[in-house]
Design an enzyme around this catalytic site. Sequence first.
Site, PDB file in Angstrom:
ATOM      1  N   THR A  63     -34.522  23.934 -25.395  1.00 13.82           N
ATOM      2  CA  THR A  63     -35.553  24.964 -25.360  1.00 13.82           C
ATOM      3  C   THR A  63     -36.730  24.442 -24.536  1.00 13.82           C
ATOM      4  O   THR A  63     -36.761  23.277 -24.138  1.00 13.82           O
ATOM      5  CB  THR A  63     -36.043  25.295 -26.777  1.00 13.82           C
ATOM      6  OG1 THR A  63     -36.711  24.138 -27.315  1.00 13.82           O
ATOM      7  CG2 THR A  63     -34.884  25.675 -27.693  1.00 13.82           C
TER       8      THR A  63
ATOM      9  N   TYR B 119     -45.451  16.119 -38.597  1.00 16.35           N
ATOM     10  CA  TYR B 119     -44.265  16.959 -38.441  1.00 16.35           C
ATOM     11  C   TYR B 119     -43.155  16.515 -39.383  1.00 16.35           C
ATOM     12  O   TYR B 119     -42.540  17.334 -40.082  1.00 16.35           O
ATOM     13  CB  TYR B 119     -43.790  16.904 -36.988  1.00 16.35           C
ATOM     14  CG  TYR B 119     -42.600  17.781 -36.693  1.00 16.35           C
ATOM     15  CD1 TYR B 119     -42.759  19.155 -36.504  1.00 16.35           C
ATOM     16  CD2 TYR B 119     -41.326  17.246 -36.581  1.00 16.35           C
ATOM     17  CE1 TYR B 119     -41.670  19.966 -36.232  1.00 16.35           C
ATOM     18  CE2 TYR B 119     -40.229  18.051 -36.311  1.00 16.35           C
ATOM     19  CZ  TYR B 119     -40.406  19.411 -36.129  1.00 16.35           C
ATOM     20  OH  TYR B 119     -39.321  20.208 -35.859  1.00 16.35           O
TER      21      TYR B 119
ATOM     22  N   ILE C 285     -35.039  28.821 -30.360  1.00 14.70           N
ATOM     23  CA  ILE C 285     -34.034  28.936 -31.420  1.00 14.70           C
ATOM     24  C   ILE C 285     -34.142  30.282 -32.127  1.00 14.70           C
ATOM     25  O   ILE C 285     -33.131  30.918 -32.437  1.00 14.70           O
ATOM     26  CB  ILE C 285     -34.201  27.774 -32.419  1.00 14.70           C
ATOM     27  CG1 ILE C 285     -33.860  26.443 -31.745  1.00 14.70           C
ATOM     28  CG2 ILE C 285     -33.329  27.986 -33.660  1.00 14.70           C
ATOM     29  CD1 ILE C 285     -34.307  25.220 -32.504  1.00 14.70           C
TER      30      ILE C 285
ATOM     31  N   ASN D  83     -37.745  30.007 -39.415  1.00 17.91           N
ATOM     32  CA  ASN D  83     -37.596  29.185 -38.221  1.00 17.91           C
ATOM     33  C   ASN D  83     -38.918  28.709 -37.622  1.00 17.91           C
ATOM     34  O   ASN D  83     -38.980  27.625 -37.041  1.00 17.91           O
ATOM     35  CB  ASN D  83     -36.831  29.996 -37.164  1.00 17.91           C
ATOM     36  CG  ASN D  83     -36.896  29.365 -35.792  1.00 17.91           C
ATOM     37  OD1 ASN D  83     -36.323  28.316 -35.550  1.00 17.91           O
ATOM     38  ND2 ASN D  83     -37.612  30.021 -34.883  1.00 17.91           N
TER      39      ASN D  83
ATOM     40  N   LYS E  62     -41.167  18.527 -42.528  1.00 17.87           N
ATOM     41  CA  LYS E  62     -39.731  18.807 -42.479  1.00 17.87           C
ATOM     42  C   LYS E  62     -38.987  18.144 -43.639  1.00 17.87           C
ATOM     43  O   LYS E  62     -38.002  18.691 -44.139  1.00 17.87           O
ATOM     44  CB  LYS E  62     -39.158  18.376 -41.127  1.00 17.87           C
ATOM     45  CG  LYS E  62     -39.650  19.235 -39.966  1.00 17.87           C
ATOM     46  CD  LYS E  62     -39.346  20.714 -40.202  1.00 17.87           C
ATOM     47  CE  LYS E  62     -39.706  21.589 -39.036  1.00 17.87           C
ATOM     48  NZ  LYS E  62     -39.353  23.018 -39.255  1.00 17.87           N
TER      49      LYS E  62
ATOM     50  N   ASP F 207     -48.706  36.387 -38.455  1.00 17.26           N
ATOM     51  CA  ASP F 207     -49.014  34.964 -38.490  1.00 17.26           C
ATOM     52  C   ASP F 207     -48.533  34.444 -39.837  1.00 17.26           C
ATOM     53  O   ASP F 207     -49.127  34.731 -40.875  1.00 17.26           O
ATOM     54  CB  ASP F 207     -50.523  34.749 -38.335  1.00 17.26           C
ATOM     55  CG  ASP F 207     -50.932  33.278 -38.427  1.00 17.26           C
ATOM     56  OD1 ASP F 207     -50.062  32.411 -38.687  1.00 17.26           O
ATOM     57  OD2 ASP F 207     -52.129  32.993 -38.249  1.00 17.26           O
TER      58      ASP F 207
END
Length: 253
Positions: free
Chosen positions: A193, A158, A20, A90, A162, A63
């Site tokens: 991807t 995760y 992306i 991103n 988010k 980083d």
Amino acid sequence: MKQESDLIRVALVTGGGSGIGRAAALELAQDGFRTVVTGRRPEALAETASLASTDTIVPIQADISDPQSVDVLFTKIETRFERLDVLFNNAGIGAPPALLDTVTVEDWLSCVSVNLTGAFLCARQAFGMMRRQTPQGGRIINNGSVSATSPRPGSAAYTATKHAITGLTKSISLDGRAFSIACSQIDIGNADTALAARFKTGVPQASGDIRPEPVFDVNSCGEAIAYMARLPLNTNIQFMTIMATNMPFIGRG
């Protein structure tokens, strides 16, 4: 002395070495942005830059989970361009699927470090540049993922990061009003991807089944981000969801 023309628009894409991030960088460059791509793999960043039709993509290794590395990144951007118009936050990582009691502390901290702290560190620096520069203002676009709305099974680390991105997006939007800083969130579901290859072979569903899921062209993500980026600063897309039309997301899946 300015190193680049003060008439150019400047964008920064984190995680710009693939997927992306690469799609977004190429679209932004095509739209006329001088686009900085950053990430941990210099060879991947160089490959992204080589795909642009003109010399409009600048790779800078960093980083984003390391505050000092982020400081150096933004110092380089400010020194070279003296402004930043768009940040696409991103970069992100996942964690192995696991029930909550089997999620390792290491996996939890890794997700938080990159997905949340990294986004904060970059947004913090971008906000400061956008507030100081003349003309004042800019746009921050956060990659929330559809996991900012609905979790997948076994994805506590995760999903938590988010969901937190949504709170960060709202806070930046509110704090940025006085400085012409707009903040958006794009929630992406099943872009095609390398990281999404498993969707095509089968992933766990809420029902407990393993089923393949449809994907969509990652270049559509790049086009969406470029559209958001070129809006005037008095106009904002607060939240956008872009997804494979038939992915199990709306309703009961």
